[in-house]
Design an enzyme around this catalytic site. Sequence first.
Site, PDB file in Angstrom:
ATOM      1  N   CYS A 115      -1.907   8.817   2.715  1.00 39.32           N
ATOM      2  CA  CYS A 115      -1.697   8.519   1.299  1.00 39.32           C
ATOM      3  C   CYS A 115      -2.980   8.588   0.493  1.00 39.32           C
ATOM      4  CB  CYS A 115      -1.056   7.137   1.155  1.00 39.32           C
ATOM      5  SG  CYS A 115      -1.897   5.852   2.093  1.00 39.32           S
ATOM      6  N   GLU A 131       0.887  -1.161   0.000  1.00 38.49           N
ATOM      7  CA  GLU A 131       0.000   0.000   0.000  1.00 38.49           C
ATOM      8  C   GLU A 131       0.924   1.209   0.000  1.00 38.49           C
ATOM      9  OE1 GLU A 131      -1.624   3.215   0.976  1.00 38.49           O
ATOM     10  OE2 GLU A 131      -1.799   2.321   2.974  1.00 38.49           O
TER      11      GLU A 131
END
Length: 504
Positions: free
Chosen positions: A310, A276
């Site tokens: 993010c 990720e």
Amino acid sequence: MSSQDTVSAANGGHGGREAATVLDVDKRLLIDGQLVATERTFASINPATGDIVGYAPDAGVAEAEASIAAARRAFDTTSWSTDVAFRIKCLDQFHQALLDNLEELRELTIADVGATVQLTRANQLEAPIRIVRYYADLLREYPLSEDLGEIDISGQRHKRWVEKEAAGVVSAIVAYNYPTQLALAKIIPALAAGCTVVLKAAPDTPLVTLALGEIIAQHTDIPAGVVNVISSSEIAPGELMTTHPDVDVVTFTGSTPTGRRIMAAAADTMKKVFTELGGKSAMIVLEDADFAMAAKFAAGTVCSHAGQGCALTTRLLVPRAHHDEIAKMVAAIIRRIPFGDPTDPQNYMGPLVSGRQREKVDAMVQRAIADGAELLAGGTKVDPGFFYEPTVLAGVDPKSEIAQDEVFGPVLAIIPFDDDDDAVRIANDSIYGLSGAVMSASDERAIAIARRIRTGTMGINGGNYFGPDVPFGGYKQSGIGRECGREGLEEFLETKAFAVVVKP
């Protein structure tokens, strides 16, 4: 490296104040069921004050080797991978222990991470704890086998079925921004699947991750070696965790450049890797949207945890004809966002994690202004601690650095578009594809636009997808694989097919 050297390194070269904060927390590694101190330590710095919160053990290659060996032994020689009922019991225990230690974890998270009180009630602490409950309950009903029925082959009947089994030893490496969320989203589905784990804390925020290891050791029946938790200021332990032949799976959250290196390093032993990584997500505001509501969402999102997320929408795409109008709305809102001491419940935004990160953010903002972006709000460092004013840049070129590269700070880039097709083109013009949003008076129109965006998650008119039951991950260079949901469990499972001849 001495303790003073590591303090200086952890604080971007400036050093922490020798007087520790009220917590004065020191933590230990968890290796093979034992809580272990090391001769070398490094300091964790409170990003809101620059004070030392406590010291973390500075594990080296030897400690990483011992952790991997313990995880391998626990997987190969105990019943952990096959005893589903016992795994459920242990996850239930861990969930209760986290609840029992919630306030201590909250205090530590605020000091170690710089998270606000508000965030600890959401994605920094309380929401991640629900991941444990979710997987304990999912494991109770998840089908680990599937009957494929019988088939005739060469004149014989063959009974066939498929079983899911644990993938093996997992190396889990987390980033600094949401350490509890990231740790639990990795280790809990891994444990539910029957894997054993070595978890490496982020060097900027190690203490809260180490606290999870202490809770496991002291308050659950999870066997020795099943979970190992280490922290280090060095690169070498993490490198070993991605290359060691006894590791079967690597799960990593962090920057895209580091993710590329991990995938390359793991290739020699053909490990299963899922990541990720970064994001540069776009919020598209269509011309029929409620501009005031869109401006509020855009400002609030980019300032969440000082922009250190993010999946945050850091690009705001607006109709060219309404660019100035919307930009002024956003700037007016973002100037009023309260930031400062994260222990104050009135503050919405806390600090950046380090002086080093703040310098990076400021440098990107200053380059954007030099390249022609208009600074409407913020753009200033605030002391003490590592605060940065919430910042709005308008008239941003969609090809510019500030529109293409991840900032990881409270910086919103406003980009004009001409029509729906242009908005979709700009949103997709990125190496990333982690998240996004669309605002419109029509849900149907917004959903139609959202389906054209190459990204893993989308919010429609303020919709919030985040939860332990929702798979999270990205397209393109935002990563491979999914965390949370049933998909998160399946990342840690292997599929085995069986067949037996049916006796007449």
